[in-house]
Write a protein that holds these residues in place. Structure first.
Motif, PDB file in Angstrom:
ATOM      1  N   GLY A 268       0.856  -1.175  -0.192  1.00  0.00           N
ATOM      2  CA  GLY A 268       0.006  -0.023   0.032  1.00  0.00           C
ATOM      3  C   GLY A 268       0.937   1.325   0.008  1.00  0.00           C
ATOM      4  O   GLY A 268       2.049   1.180  -0.220  1.00  0.00           O
ATOM      5  N   ASN A 269       0.296   2.338   0.477  1.00  0.00           N
ATOM      6  CA  ASN A 269       0.904   3.749   0.479  1.00  0.00           C
ATOM      7  C   ASN A 269       1.118   3.986   2.099  1.00  0.00           C
ATOM      8  O   ASN A 269       0.263   3.540   2.674  1.00  0.00           O
ATOM      9  CB  ASN A 269       0.175   4.792  -0.140  1.00  0.00           C
ATOM     10  N   LEU A 270       2.102   4.912   2.108  1.00  0.00           N
ATOM     11  CA  LEU A 270       2.210   5.413   3.600  1.00  0.00           C
ATOM     12  C   LEU A 270       0.948   6.066   4.077  1.00  0.00           C
ATOM     13  O   LEU A 270       0.146   6.651   3.447  1.00  0.00           O
ATOM     14  CB  LEU A 270       3.453   6.118   3.783  1.00  0.00           C
ATOM     15  N   VAL A 271       0.660   6.004   5.423  1.00  0.00           N
ATOM     16  CA  VAL A 271      -0.360   6.673   6.027  1.00  0.00           C
ATOM     17  C   VAL A 271      -0.252   8.094   5.573  1.00  0.00           C
ATOM     18  O   VAL A 271       0.839   8.785   5.666  1.00  0.00           O
ATOM     19  CB  VAL A 271      -0.714   6.711   7.499  1.00  0.00           C
ATOM     20  N   GLU A 272      -1.332   8.897   5.244  1.00  0.00           N
ATOM     21  CA  GLU A 272      -1.471  10.236   4.929  1.00  0.00           C
ATOM     22  C   GLU A 272      -0.968  11.152   5.911  1.00  0.00           C
ATOM     23  O   GLU A 272      -1.353  10.951   7.155  1.00  0.00           O
ATOM     24  CB  GLU A 272      -2.611  10.811   4.207  1.00  0.00           C
ATOM     25  N   ILE A 273      -0.324  12.089   5.747  1.00  0.00           N
ATOM     26  CA  ILE A 273       0.060  13.315   6.791  1.00  0.00           C
ATOM     27  C   ILE A 273      -1.406  13.918   7.064  1.00  0.00           C
ATOM     28  O   ILE A 273      -2.021  14.286   6.257  1.00  0.00           O
ATOM     29  CB  ILE A 273       1.106  14.177   6.204  1.00  0.00           C
ATOM     30  N   GLY A 274      -1.647  14.098   8.454  1.00  0.00           N
ATOM     31  CA  GLY A 274      -2.753  14.593   9.002  1.00  0.00           C
ATOM     32  C   GLY A 274      -3.778  13.532   9.497  1.00  0.00           C
ATOM     33  O   GLY A 274      -4.666  13.864  10.046  1.00  0.00           O
ATOM     34  N   LYS A 275      -3.480  12.365   8.943  1.00  0.00           N
ATOM     35  CA  LYS A 275      -4.275  11.355   9.674  1.00  0.00           C
ATOM     36  C   LYS A 275      -3.913  10.679  10.721  1.00  0.00           C
ATOM     37  O   LYS A 275      -2.790  10.846  11.240  1.00  0.00           O
ATOM     38  CB  LYS A 275      -4.361  10.115   8.407  1.00  0.00           C
ATOM     39  N   LYS A 276      -4.692  10.114  11.433  1.00  0.00           N
ATOM     40  CA  LYS A 276      -4.280   9.309  12.766  1.00  0.00           C
ATOM     41  C   LYS A 276      -3.716   7.987  12.402  1.00  0.00           C
ATOM     42  O   LYS A 276      -4.064   7.423  11.356  1.00  0.00           O
ATOM     43  CB  LYS A 276      -5.584   8.914  13.402  1.00  0.00           C
ATOM     44  N   ALA A 277      -2.646   7.906  12.986  1.00  0.00           N
ATOM     45  CA  ALA A 277      -1.806   6.724  12.687  1.00  0.00           C
ATOM     46  C   ALA A 277      -2.668   5.440  13.314  1.00  0.00           C
ATOM     47  O   ALA A 277      -3.216   5.278  14.255  1.00  0.00           O
ATOM     48  CB  ALA A 277      -0.543   6.601  13.676  1.00  0.00           C
ATOM     49  N   PRO A 278      -2.284   4.320  12.619  1.00  0.00           N
ATOM     50  CA  PRO A 278      -3.007   3.143  12.804  1.00  0.00           C
ATOM     51  C   PRO A 278      -2.493   2.617  14.060  1.00  0.00           C
ATOM     52  O   PRO A 278      -1.389   2.716  14.138  1.00  0.00           O
ATOM     53  CB  PRO A 278      -2.977   2.171  11.734  1.00  0.00           C
ATOM     54  N   ASN A 279      -3.439   2.160  15.139  1.00  0.00           N
ATOM     55  CA  ASN A 279      -2.746   1.230  16.211  1.00  0.00           C
ATOM     56  C   ASN A 279      -1.876   0.160  15.684  1.00  0.00           C
ATOM     57  O   ASN A 279      -2.021  -0.493  14.562  1.00  0.00           O
ATOM     58  CB  ASN A 279      -3.985   1.059  17.163  1.00  0.00           C
ATOM     59  N   PHE A 280      -1.378  -0.435  16.698  1.00  0.00           N
ATOM     60  CA  PHE A 280      -0.368  -1.743  16.405  1.00  0.00           C
ATOM     61  C   PHE A 280      -0.223  -2.302  17.663  1.00  0.00           C
ATOM     62  O   PHE A 280      -0.304  -1.822  18.537  1.00  0.00           O
ATOM     63  CB  PHE A 280       1.080  -1.193  15.748  1.00  0.00           C
ATOM     64  N   LYS A 281       0.195  -3.558  17.434  1.00  0.00           N
ATOM     65  CA  LYS A 281       0.622  -4.416  18.312  1.00  0.00           C
ATOM     66  C   LYS A 281       1.916  -5.270  18.049  1.00  0.00           C
ATOM     67  O   LYS A 281       2.068  -5.712  16.999  1.00  0.00           O
ATOM     68  CB  LYS A 281      -0.266  -5.823  18.731  1.00  0.00           C
ATOM     69  N   LEU A 282       3.159  -4.624  18.605  1.00  0.00           N
ATOM     70  CA  LEU A 282       4.391  -5.228  18.191  1.00  0.00           C
ATOM     71  C   LEU A 282       4.994  -5.690  19.503  1.00  0.00           C
ATOM     72  O   LEU A 282       4.770  -5.656  20.796  1.00  0.00           O
ATOM     73  CB  LEU A 282       5.322  -4.057  17.825  1.00  0.00           C
ATOM     74  N   THR A 283       5.993  -6.542  19.295  1.00  0.00           N
ATOM     75  CA  THR A 283       6.701  -7.208  20.272  1.00  0.00           C
ATOM     76  C   THR A 283       7.980  -6.774  20.766  1.00  0.00           C
ATOM     77  O   THR A 283       8.729  -6.403  19.745  1.00  0.00           O
ATOM     78  CB  THR A 283       6.865  -8.788  20.077  1.00  0.00           C
ATOM     79  N   ALA A 284       8.310  -6.077  21.917  1.00  0.00           N
ATOM     80  CA  ALA A 284       9.536  -5.551  22.425  1.00  0.00           C
ATOM     81  C   ALA A 284      10.532  -6.450  22.734  1.00  0.00           C
ATOM     82  O   ALA A 284      10.458  -7.875  22.685  1.00  0.00           O
ATOM     83  CB  ALA A 284       9.313  -4.630  23.599  1.00  0.00           C
ATOM     84  N   THR A 285      11.841  -6.364  22.993  1.00  0.00           N
ATOM     85  CA  THR A 285      12.811  -7.138  23.058  1.00  0.00           C
ATOM     86  C   THR A 285      12.766  -8.065  24.376  1.00  0.00           C
ATOM     87  O   THR A 285      13.265  -9.089  24.405  1.00  0.00           O
ATOM     88  CB  THR A 285      14.305  -6.633  23.048  1.00  0.00           C
ATOM     89  N   ASP A 286      11.817  -7.484  25.352  1.00  0.00           N
ATOM     90  CA  ASP A 286      11.567  -8.337  26.398  1.00  0.00           C
ATOM     91  C   ASP A 286      10.579  -9.218  26.455  1.00  0.00           C
ATOM     92  O   ASP A 286       9.891  -9.707  27.273  1.00  0.00           O
ATOM     93  CB  ASP A 286      11.497  -7.194  27.666  1.00  0.00           C
ATOM     94  N   LEU A 287       9.859  -9.268  24.764  1.00  0.00           N
ATOM     95  CA  LEU A 287       8.414 -10.003  24.884  1.00  0.00           C
ATOM     96  C   LEU A 287       7.339  -9.460  25.200  1.00  0.00           C
ATOM     97  O   LEU A 287       6.376 -10.170  25.029  1.00  0.00           O
ATOM     98  CB  LEU A 287       8.884 -11.464  24.995  1.00  0.00           C
ATOM     99  N   SER A 288       7.224  -8.186  25.913  1.00  0.00           N
ATOM    100  CA  SER A 288       6.084  -7.462  26.057  1.00  0.00           C
ATOM    101  C   SER A 288       5.384  -7.108  24.782  1.00  0.00           C
ATOM    102  O   SER A 288       6.229  -6.934  23.665  1.00  0.00           O
ATOM    103  CB  SER A 288       6.438  -6.524  26.939  1.00  0.00           C
ATOM    104  N   THR A 289       4.114  -6.856  24.922  1.00  0.00           N
ATOM    105  CA  THR A 289       3.484  -6.270  23.632  1.00  0.00           C
ATOM    106  C   THR A 289       3.369  -4.481  23.808  1.00  0.00           C
ATOM    107  O   THR A 289       3.110  -4.219  24.943  1.00  0.00           O
ATOM    108  CB  THR A 289       2.048  -6.813  23.403  1.00  0.00           C
ATOM    109  N   LYS A 290       3.502  -3.978  22.829  1.00  0.00           N
ATOM    110  CA  LYS A 290       3.633  -2.492  22.893  1.00  0.00           C
ATOM    111  C   LYS A 290       2.729  -2.158  21.581  1.00  0.00           C
ATOM    112  O   LYS A 290       2.635  -2.660  20.736  1.00  0.00           O
ATOM    113  CB  LYS A 290       4.911  -1.811  22.522  1.00  0.00           C
TER     114      LYS A 290
END
Length: 166
Positions: free
Chosen positions: A15-37
């Protein structure tokens, strides 16, 4: 869909990058300590999303080192280095390099971050990894800067990105 290149060969992203001025989509990513951010974990801070294919390539490693150096001088700003590498590889790299000013996050599971942000590479030798991009989000979750690096072997424009968080 964005067209980028890898050593001059055209490849397509999801796709294309999120447009400037729009809300960033939420995410669930894994940190190096295996917690979810999630995006919510960083609310109230400006966020530099330094996104790349793999920590184990020279260009990707250079971007993490560069942002680590600059992050120490940024006010109310967090630098999130995001790839599909395993959290263990991210931790190993930052530990070996002594990098403490960036936060490494992994999209190794479903790859939803790459899909939601339009960054998943759809073809070629880097299929399913993320394209190289910078996205900056303000304190309220709104996108204020984007850069889709057109040639994946090149570094992003650090000066422009850093100016956006001033």
């Amino acid at each position: 869909m964005a067209i980028i290149t890898l050593k001059g060969n055209k490849i397509q992203t999801s796709g294309n990058l999120v447009e400037i001025g729009k809300k960033a989509p939420n995410f669930k990513l894994t940190a190096t300590d295996l917690s979810t951010k999630t995006l919510e974990d960083f609310k109230g801070h400006k966020i530099i999303l330094n996104i790349f294919p793999s920590i184990d390539t020279g260009t990707c490693a250079a971007s993490v080192r560069n942002f680590n150096k600059e992050a120490a001088n940024l006010k109310n700003t967090k630098v999130l280095c995001i790839s599909r590498d395993l959290p263990f590889a991210q931790a190993r790299f930052c530990g070996a390099e002594g990098l403490e000013n960036v936060i490494n996050l992994s999209d190794f599971g479903t790859g939803d971050f790459g899909k939601d942000y339009g960054l998943e590479i759809l073809e070629g030798p880097l299929t399913n990894l993320h394209s190289r991009a910078i996205i900056i989000v303000d304190e309220n979750g709104k996108v204020i800067y984007t850069e889709q690096v057109p040639e994946i072997t090149e570094e992003p424009d650090y000066a422009k990105a850093l100016k956006a968080v001033e």
